[in-house]
Design a protein around this motif. Structure first.
Motif, short mmCIF file in Angstrom:
data_model
loop_
_atom_site.label_atom_id
_atom_site.label_comp_id
_atom_site.label_asym_id
_atom_site.label_seq_id
_atom_site.Cartn_x
_atom_site.Cartn_y
_atom_site.Cartn_z
N LEU A 102 0.80 -1.21 0.11
CA LEU A 102 0.01 -0.10 0.03
C LEU A 102 0.75 1.22 -0.04
CD1 LEU A 102 -3.01 1.20 0.58
CD2 LEU A 102 -2.68 1.06 2.87
N VAL A 103 0.47 2.21 -0.76
CA VAL A 103 1.13 3.56 -0.85
C VAL A 103 -0.04 4.63 -0.24
CG1 VAL A 103 2.27 5.41 -2.29
CG2 VAL A 103 2.73 3.00 -2.48
N PHE A 104 0.49 5.56 0.67
CA PHE A 104 -0.31 6.69 1.03
C PHE A 104 0.42 7.74 0.27
CE2 PHE A 104 -1.61 4.01 4.64
CZ PHE A 104 -3.02 4.36 4.66
N LEU A 105 -0.19 8.58 -0.62
CA LEU A 105 0.37 9.30 -1.41
C LEU A 105 -0.15 10.88 -1.42
CD1 LEU A 105 2.24 10.03 -4.04
CD2 LEU A 105 0.38 9.02 -5.22
N ASP A 106 0.53 11.75 -1.40
CA ASP A 106 0.07 13.26 -1.00
C ASP A 106 -0.31 13.92 -2.36
OD1 ASP A 106 -0.62 15.82 -0.10
OD2 ASP A 106 1.37 16.24 0.19
N TYR A 107 -1.28 14.48 -2.69
CA TYR A 107 -1.74 15.34 -4.04
C TYR A 107 -0.82 16.33 -4.18
CZ TYR A 107 -6.69 13.86 -4.42
OH TYR A 107 -7.74 13.23 -4.59
N ARG A 108 0.01 17.15 -3.35
CA ARG A 108 0.88 18.28 -3.70
C ARG A 108 2.25 18.04 -2.83
NH1 ARG A 108 -2.26 23.95 -3.54
NH2 ARG A 108 -3.73 23.52 -5.28
N MET A 109 3.07 18.14 -3.54
CA MET A 109 4.33 18.07 -3.13
C MET A 109 5.57 18.76 -3.83
SD MET A 109 4.55 13.73 -2.59
CE MET A 109 4.10 13.49 -4.18
N PRO A 110 5.47 20.18 -3.59
CA PRO A 110 6.34 21.11 -4.48
C PRO A 110 7.89 20.68 -3.84
CG PRO A 110 4.98 22.07 -2.69
CD PRO A 110 4.61 20.81 -2.67
N PRO A 111 8.82 21.02 -4.77
CA PRO A 111 8.57 21.49 -6.12
C PRO A 111 8.68 20.17 -7.27
CG PRO A 111 11.12 21.37 -5.50
CD PRO A 111 10.00 20.66 -4.34
N GLY A 112 8.31 19.00 -6.69
CA GLY A 112 8.71 17.75 -7.60
C GLY A 112 7.35 17.56 -8.08
N TRP A 113 7.08 16.21 -8.52
CA TRP A 113 5.83 15.78 -9.32
C TRP A 113 4.63 15.87 -8.25
CZ3 TRP A 113 8.04 10.22 -10.65
CH2 TRP A 113 9.04 10.38 -11.38
N ASN A 114 3.64 16.14 -8.54
CA ASN A 114 2.36 16.13 -7.71
C ASN A 114 1.78 14.72 -7.50
OD1 ASN A 114 0.60 15.64 -10.20
ND2 ASN A 114 -0.05 17.73 -10.29
N GLY A 115 0.72 14.42 -6.87
CA GLY A 115 0.40 13.14 -6.71
C GLY A 115 -0.19 12.44 -8.05
N ALA A 116 -0.91 13.24 -8.99
CA ALA A 116 -1.23 12.50 -10.05
C ALA A 116 -0.04 11.97 -11.08
CB ALA A 116 -2.27 13.49 -10.75
N GLU A 117 0.77 12.74 -11.00
CA GLU A 117 1.95 12.65 -12.07
C GLU A 117 2.79 11.34 -11.19
OE1 GLU A 117 4.58 12.32 -15.08
OE2 GLU A 117 2.70 13.28 -14.93
N THR A 118 3.02 11.34 -10.01
CA THR A 118 3.49 10.25 -9.17
C THR A 118 2.71 8.91 -9.45
OG1 THR A 118 4.53 11.86 -7.67
CG2 THR A 118 4.39 9.48 -6.66
N LEU A 119 1.51 8.94 -9.41
CA LEU A 119 0.70 7.77 -9.58
C LEU A 119 0.74 7.42 -11.12
CD1 LEU A 119 -1.44 5.84 -8.35
CD2 LEU A 119 -3.24 7.49 -9.14
N ARG A 120 0.66 8.16 -12.06
CA ARG A 120 1.07 7.76 -13.28
C ARG A 120 2.44 6.98 -13.71
NH1 ARG A 120 0.02 13.49 -14.49
NH2 ARG A 120 -2.61 13.43 -14.77
N ARG A 121 3.37 7.62 -12.95
CA ARG A 121 4.62 6.99 -13.12
C ARG A 121 4.61 5.67 -12.43
NH1 ARG A 121 8.85 10.55 -15.20
NH2 ARG A 121 7.45 12.44 -15.81
#
Length: 171
Positions: free
Chosen positions: A88-107
């Protein structure tokens, strides 16, 4: 169940150190509750209390941390390669300055398409509907709003790391 290999592996990807500390306290009961002065006094007066842990409280989690999406995806890849994948992964939506949660999820989906993910945030750049359109499997994707309730986090972790038949998830 004290061996690290028997614990359910969870990855927290969030840019806030405090959030990682909160998840560790919530998912590891032995760490979140030490004996305070009142507990020590009660034990001195009445003797040690019998264990009252329920099965869900006895479940142990190995909580790992990543502070940016890129680091999180690398850890997921590394865990798969080593034969010790996260459940399981708990993933934040916003993580400046890098990828946001949606981009992280895509990858992450290119590395581990069946990994269960809980998206966490007080706000989002995407609506839940938009995310579900792109990542349509409701069995693999859940949402958790901050500030979150510790019981809700623990229940999500227990539910999402246990298959529907109730047997422990294979790792």
């Amino acid at each position: 169940m004290s061996q690290c290999a028997n614990k359910k592996r969870v990855l927290v990807i969030d840019d806030s150190e405090a959030i990682h500390t909160d998840f560790r306290r919530i998912l590891n009961p032995e760490q979140r509750r030490g004996q305070d002065d009142l507990d020590l006094l009660e034990e001195a007066l009445f003797g040690p209390a019998p264990s009252r842990l329920t099965a869900s409280e006895e479940t142990e989690f190995e909580v790992d941390s990543a502070f940016q999406g890129q680091e999180g995806v690398a850890k997921v890849r590394e865990a798969l390669t080593s034969g010790r994948p996260y459940e399981l992964v708990f993933l934040d939506y916003r993580m400046p300055p890098g990828w946001n949660g949606a981009e992280t999820l895509r990858r992450m989906r290119t590395v581990a398409p069946a990994l269960r993910v809980v998206l966490c945030s007080a706000y989002s750049d995407y609506s839940w509907g938009e995310l579900l359109q792109e990542f349509s499997d409701l069995q693999l994707l859940k949402e958790l709003r901050k500030p979150f309730n510790g019981q809700e986090v623990r229940q999500l972790a227990l539910t999402l790391t246990t298959p529907p038949d109730g047997t422990p998830a294979a790792t």
